[in-house]
Scaffold this motif. Structure first.
Motif: not given
Length: 127
Positions: A109-127
């Motif tokens: 997933h990236n900005k083309n198939n989900t939202t920036e909000e969701i990506l930020e939350c996922v990245d906060d967890i994974l980083i």
């Protein structure tokens, strides 16, 4: 051995049963259910264990299922937002959570198939 808070243990066990039912029935509105779970873990000042590590892991697995498999954006967002709080709690309590499914999801997933909000939350967890 640490005694966990019976109120939170019982409260979350009931929520787990409701969440399992909601997943099975593909409920499109899990806002209140997920929100009540998130609220338990939302304080950054929780310094002692409030529930057993196994319960935290069970919640993590169920919320991951909601996040990955729900067709409803609101359920996905609520799940990942709750997962972020649970992840922070688990780190403070030295509870290891499985991130494998979340990592696989992120790879696809990236900005083309989900939202920036969701990506930020996922990245906060994974980083």
């Amino acid at each position: 051995m640490y005694k966990y808070d019976d109120y939170y243990e019982d409260h979350l066990r009931k929520k787990i049963q409701k969440l399992k039912y909601a997943i099975d029935t593909k409920d499109s509105d899990m806002y209140e259910l997920i929100g009540s779970i998130r609220d338990v873990f939302s304080s950054p000042y929780i310094s002692t264990p409030i529930v057993s590590p196994n319960l935290v892991k069970e919640l993590w697995i169920l919320l991951t299922k909601v996040f990955i498999y729900s067709d409803t954006y609101d359920n996905k967002f609520d799940a990942i937002f709750a997962m972020d709080n649970i992840y922070l709690y688990s780190r403070r309590q030295n509870i290891k959570l499985c991130l494998k499914d979340l990592e696989k999801w992120r790879e696809k997933h990236n900005k083309n198939n989900t939202t920036e909000e969701i990506l930020e939350c996922v990245d906060d967890i994974l980083i």
